[in-house]
Design a protein around this motif. Structure first.
Motif, short mmCIF file in Angstrom:
data_model
loop_
_atom_site.label_atom_id
_atom_site.label_comp_id
_atom_site.label_asym_id
_atom_site.label_seq_id
_atom_site.Cartn_x
_atom_site.Cartn_y
_atom_site.Cartn_z
N UNK A 48 0.97 -1.07 -0.21
CA UNK A 48 -0.06 0.00 -0.02
C UNK A 48 0.75 1.14 0.05
N UNK A 49 0.35 2.31 -0.57
CA UNK A 49 1.22 3.52 -0.65
C UNK A 49 1.52 4.19 0.79
N UNK A 50 2.58 4.93 0.96
CA UNK A 50 3.00 5.18 2.50
C UNK A 50 1.87 6.22 2.91
N UNK A 51 1.42 7.07 2.18
CA UNK A 51 0.45 7.91 2.72
C UNK A 51 -0.78 7.43 3.41
N UNK A 52 -1.26 6.20 2.72
CA UNK A 52 -2.53 5.52 3.28
C UNK A 52 -1.86 4.83 4.46
N UNK A 53 -0.86 4.04 4.47
CA UNK A 53 -0.48 3.34 5.75
C UNK A 53 -0.40 4.36 6.80
N UNK A 54 0.11 5.56 6.56
CA UNK A 54 0.25 6.76 7.49
C UNK A 54 -1.19 7.11 8.17
N UNK A 55 -2.16 7.20 7.30
CA UNK A 55 -3.56 7.22 7.81
C UNK A 55 -4.03 6.34 8.57
N UNK B 26 8.34 9.72 -0.09
CA UNK B 26 7.24 9.06 0.20
C UNK B 26 7.01 8.46 1.55
N UNK B 27 8.54 7.60 1.70
CA UNK B 27 8.30 6.91 2.94
C UNK B 27 8.50 7.74 4.12
N UNK B 28 8.98 9.07 3.99
CA UNK B 28 9.01 10.04 5.24
C UNK B 28 7.55 10.31 5.56
N UNK B 29 6.50 10.15 4.88
CA UNK B 29 5.13 10.44 5.18
C UNK B 29 4.66 9.34 6.33
N UNK B 30 5.12 8.17 6.39
CA UNK B 30 4.84 7.34 7.37
C UNK B 30 5.74 7.45 8.48
N UNK B 31 6.90 7.95 8.24
CA UNK B 31 7.79 8.02 9.52
C UNK B 31 7.68 9.53 10.01
N UNK C 20 15.20 15.82 3.65
CA UNK C 20 15.84 15.37 4.73
C UNK C 20 15.19 15.71 6.12
N UNK C 21 15.04 15.10 6.98
CA UNK C 21 14.28 15.45 8.36
C UNK C 21 14.72 16.64 9.03
N UNK C 22 15.89 17.21 8.88
CA UNK C 22 16.52 18.44 9.55
C UNK C 22 17.09 19.41 8.36
N UNK C 23 17.12 20.72 8.79
CA UNK C 23 17.78 21.61 8.16
C UNK C 23 19.29 21.67 7.97
N UNK C 24 19.63 21.34 6.88
CA UNK C 24 21.31 20.99 6.76
C UNK C 24 22.03 22.40 7.05
N UNK C 25 21.41 23.59 6.92
CA UNK C 25 22.15 24.83 6.96
C UNK C 25 22.02 25.34 8.39
#
Length: 283
Positions: A94-101, A173-178, A186-191
């Motif tokens: 299933x798509x990650x956004x549906x799994x996130x729901x 796409x996977x980040x939507x579930x994480x 990326x999850x954090x601002x690199x700068x």
């Protein structure tokens, strides 16, 4: 029971989950969620719309149950049980956004409700009779833990998989579930020299990888957070899970695979490891 075309009901048998609905012409339709997802990826606009509609319906159900709204919880939990939600949440087809729901729904329909209560991490004042004569980091499982055993196993396996990837968070796409990330890869601002906490939005920043961390509820990290706060994990399990979560927060896994480098306008290469900056020219 016949449903209007504005409502999608769900059924499941063994490991197959089916959506059923009646259209505006009173024609009955049914299709497995996996088949809907497969055909939506293939470009079927109708199935893509049905899947999107159902995803928003799940979000609505979850929001109706926020803050332990039992009028909604009692009704929805009868239709969408723990096993059914887990089956969809863990289904890699299933798509990650549906799994996130589904993950969001699991949290607000089954986890954040009675009889679960927040566990105080440290008690500075206790009755003498409550102090145990022996302390162990291993505890027995009760019925509450048994009910969510598969969910707990999925959460830990999923987070271990994330932190062990060669380049974690590279898959948007996977980040939507994480956890949800907007405006970057990326999850954090690199700068930013200091990394934000998971519960805080980072300050505005500019640079080659400008992004904003938005921590909404429908993610595996949030589900893990609540399972911990409601005392589902023994101390030994908590120590193991904490190491994984710290690895995700720091964006670091053992070898320097997580070093993220880019060229500044002056041409000097920089790489970020955790909260500090290191110049490749000076190393």
């Amino acid at each position: 029971m016949a449903q209007s075309h504005e409502y999608l009901s769900i059924e499941y048998s063994e490991e197959e989950v089916w959506l059923t609905w009646t259209d505006k012409n009173n024609e009955h339709h049914e299709k497995s969620v996996r088949q809907l997802a497969q055909e939506a990826r293939a470009g079927n606009a109708h199935d893509e719309n049905v899947l999107s509609y159902y995803r928003y319906q799940l979000k609505l159900f979850a929001r109706m149950c926020l803050d332990r709204q039992y009028l909604a919880i009692d009704e929805i939990s009868q239709q969408l049980g723990v096993d059914l939600i887990f089956l969809c949440m863990a289904d890699e087809m299933l798509p990650f956004d549906l799994r996130a729901s589904f993950c969001h729904l699991m949290l607000h329909v089954h986890v954040d409700r009675d009889p679960q209560e927040l566990v105080t991490p440290v008690k500075f004042a206790r009755l003498w009779t409550e102090i145990p004569t022996a302390i162990t980091i291993k505890e027995g499982w009760d019925d509450k833990k048994n009910k969510f055993a598969s969910t707990m196993e999925f959460v830990e396996d999923y987070l271990n998989n994330v932190v062990s990837e060669a380049v974690p968070f590279a898959n948007e796409e996977k980040n939507k579930l994480t956890f949800e990330v907007t405006g970057g890869d990326a999850p954090f601002a690199l700068d930013s020299p200091s990394r934000p906490a998971l519960h805080e939005a980072p300050p505005p920043c500019t640079g080659p990888a400008h992004l904003t961390l938005v921590p909404p509820p429908p993610q595996v990290v949030s589900l893990a957070h609540n399972l911990i706060y409601f005392g589902f994990y023994s101390f030994s399990e908590l120590l193991r899970l904490t190491r994984t979560l710290l690895g995700i927060i720091d964006c670091v896994q053992g070898p320097p695979a997580m070093l993220q480098a880019y060229e500044d306008p002056g041409g000097e290469a920089f790489a970020r490891l955790g909260p500090t900056w290191r110049s490749s020219a000076s190393s």
